[in-house]
Scaffold this active site. Structure first.
Site, mmCIF file in Angstrom:
data_model
loop_
_atom_site.group_PDB
_atom_site.id
_atom_site.type_symbol
_atom_site.label_atom_id
_atom_site.label_comp_id
_atom_site.label_asym_id
_atom_site.label_seq_id
_atom_site.Cartn_x
_atom_site.Cartn_y
_atom_site.Cartn_z
ATOM 1 N N ASN A 19 104.229 122.131 30.404
ATOM 2 C CA ASN A 19 104.828 123.088 29.478
ATOM 3 C C ASN A 19 103.837 123.303 28.328
ATOM 4 O O ASN A 19 103.721 122.457 27.451
ATOM 5 C CB ASN A 19 106.158 122.533 28.949
ATOM 6 C CG ASN A 19 106.771 123.434 27.888
ATOM 7 O OD1 ASN A 19 106.356 124.579 27.730
ATOM 8 N ND2 ASN A 19 107.760 122.922 27.173
ATOM 9 N N LYS A 21 104.026 125.463 26.072
ATOM 10 C CA LYS A 21 104.723 126.000 24.878
ATOM 11 C C LYS A 21 103.948 127.220 24.342
ATOM 12 O O LYS A 21 103.342 127.942 25.130
ATOM 13 C CB LYS A 21 104.884 124.916 23.817
ATOM 14 C CG LYS A 21 105.455 123.620 24.373
ATOM 15 C CD LYS A 21 105.946 122.693 23.315
ATOM 16 C CE LYS A 21 106.333 121.373 23.957
ATOM 17 N NZ LYS A 21 107.138 120.537 23.105
ATOM 18 N N HIS A 99 115.138 124.288 27.585
ATOM 19 C CA HIS A 99 114.335 123.300 26.858
ATOM 20 C C HIS A 99 114.995 123.046 25.504
ATOM 21 O O HIS A 99 115.597 123.954 24.923
ATOM 22 C CB HIS A 99 112.903 123.836 26.681
ATOM 23 C CG HIS A 99 111.969 122.798 26.140
ATOM 24 N ND1 HIS A 99 111.904 122.491 24.792
ATOM 25 C CD2 HIS A 99 111.081 121.985 26.751
ATOM 26 C CE1 HIS A 99 111.003 121.538 24.614
ATOM 27 N NE2 HIS A 99 110.494 121.206 25.790
ATOM 28 N N GLU A 101 113.897 122.883 22.634
ATOM 29 C CA GLU A 101 113.472 123.788 21.552
ATOM 30 C C GLU A 101 114.226 125.114 21.643
ATOM 31 O O GLU A 101 114.545 125.721 20.619
ATOM 32 C CB GLU A 101 111.948 123.990 21.607
ATOM 33 C CG GLU A 101 111.209 122.748 21.134
ATOM 34 C CD GLU A 101 109.837 122.529 21.750
ATOM 35 O OE1 GLU A 101 109.251 123.483 22.288
ATOM 36 O OE2 GLU A 101 109.368 121.368 21.718
ATOM 37 N N GLU A 169 114.872 115.032 29.340
ATOM 38 C CA GLU A 169 113.971 114.942 28.193
ATOM 39 C C GLU A 169 114.739 114.458 26.967
ATOM 40 O O GLU A 169 115.424 115.259 26.305
ATOM 41 C CB GLU A 169 113.385 116.321 27.878
ATOM 42 C CG GLU A 169 112.544 116.897 28.985
ATOM 43 C CD GLU A 169 111.473 117.828 28.432
ATOM 44 O OE1 GLU A 169 110.283 117.515 28.610
ATOM 45 O OE2 GLU A 169 111.819 118.841 27.809
ATOM 46 N N GLY A 175 107.162 115.056 21.858
ATOM 47 C CA GLY A 175 106.108 115.232 20.866
ATOM 48 C C GLY A 175 106.031 114.136 19.816
ATOM 49 O O GLY A 175 105.361 114.298 18.794
ATOM 50 N N SER A 211 106.690 112.809 25.645
ATOM 51 C CA SER A 211 105.536 111.965 25.335
ATOM 52 C C SER A 211 104.904 111.302 26.556
ATOM 53 O O SER A 211 104.336 110.210 26.452
ATOM 54 C CB SER A 211 105.899 110.912 24.273
ATOM 55 O OG SER A 211 106.208 111.547 23.048
HETATM 56 C C1 PEP Z 1 108.192 119.047 26.289
HETATM 57 O O1 PEP Z 1 108.206 119.712 25.269
HETATM 58 O O2 PEP Z 1 108.791 119.445 27.307
HETATM 59 C C2 PEP Z 1 107.465 117.777 26.287
HETATM 60 C C3 PEP Z 1 107.714 116.927 27.227
HETATM 61 O O3 PEP Z 1 106.565 117.592 25.276
HETATM 62 P P1 PEP Z 1 105.627 116.303 25.041
HETATM 63 O O4 PEP Z 1 105.095 115.881 26.363
HETATM 64 O O5 PEP Z 1 104.563 116.797 24.111
HETATM 65 O O6 PEP Z 1 106.503 115.259 24.430
#
Ligand code: PEP
Length: 247
Positions: A19, A21, A99, A101, A169, A175, A211
């Site tokens: 992803n 983003k 997601h 966000e 997630e 993040g 992460s």
């Molecule tokens: C995400 O935003 O789907 C994600 C997993 O981000 P990160 O790997 O940066 O935590």
């Protein structure tokens, strides 16, 4: 593709979704055009909409293309929106839906997400539906309850015979560099699978996201019922993402 996996192959063959983003550029796509093919895993890169066309041309064929969102509507007066059929025409095979966000910043509710999942399936694409709890929900021991509610409201109502991927997630892990411990991931994934099994006849691939990195990917993907990863930040670094894709 992946819902055909049977339990004996699940743990060998992983699905790795990137992803990007609102990051990336044509220069980054060019860098990824030299991406090394992983031995077994399925790779799906989800760049911003404007990079889908150059990605289709420049990325190697073994990399599938995904989008990060789409409209729940088919067509019409929805300024600024992109439909699932437009994505299908652009060579996309997967779409990330719900997601965290999008849920928090753009107020996407479970019912909006359900409508988008249905639109994606109607266009014969595969939705990657994100679910996860906040830190306060985790601290209140409500993780499983929250996930069940999200599954019931945004996934369970879709046609049980269709293709689907679920990404767990934990929002507090996205993040932040924080990840649940192995036992937490194992228990949560088992619970998600059991819940999905109530609704679907075939095994629904369940990814972990939050992460994930070149350092921790092998450990996470070796946990039972983790069928792959959804990767944010680390998917923007070609070298790191190559390691992750070979985990
Ligand atoms: C995400 O935003 O789907 C994600 C997993 O981000 P990160 O790997 O940066 O935590």
């Amino acid at each position: 593709m992946s819902n055909d996996l049977n339990p004996s192959t699940q743990h060998k063959h992983k699905i790795i979704v990137a992803n990007w983003k609102m990051n990336g550029s044509e220069a980054l796509i060019k860098e990824f055009s030299k991406f090394q093919q992983p031995k077994t895993n399925d790779i799906i890169i989800c760049p911003p909409f404007t990079l889908l066309a150059p990605a289709k041309i420049l990325l190697p064929d073994f990399i599938k293309l995904g989008a990060q969102n789409c409209s729940g509507e088919g067509s019409g007066a929805f300024t600024g929106e992109i439909s699932a059929s437009m994505l299908q025409e652009s060579g996309v095979s997967h779409v990330i839906i719900g997601h965290s966000e999008r849920r928090s910043l753009y107020k996407e509710t479970n019912s909006i997400i359900l409508k988008k999942v249905e639109a994606v399936l109607k266009s014969e694409l595969t939705p990657v539906v994100c679910i996860g709890e906040t830190l306060s929900e985790k601290k209140a021991s409500k993780t499983l309850q929250v996930l069940e509610k999200q599954i019931d409201a945004s996934i369970a109502k879709v046609n049980a015979q269709t293709r689907l991927i679920v990404a767990y997630e934990p929002i507090w892990a996205i993040g932040t560099g924080l990840i649940p411990n192995e036992d937490e991931i194992r228990k949560t994934h088992l619970h998600i699978k059991e819940k999905l099994n109530q609704y679907f006849n075939s095994d629904i691939p369940t990814l972990y996201g939050g992460s994930a990195s070149a350092e921790n990917c092998s450990k996470i993907t070796s946990i039972e019922n983790v069928d792959g990863l959804l990767v944010g930040g680390a998917s923007l670094k070609k070298h790191d993402f190559e390691i992750i894709c070979n985990c």
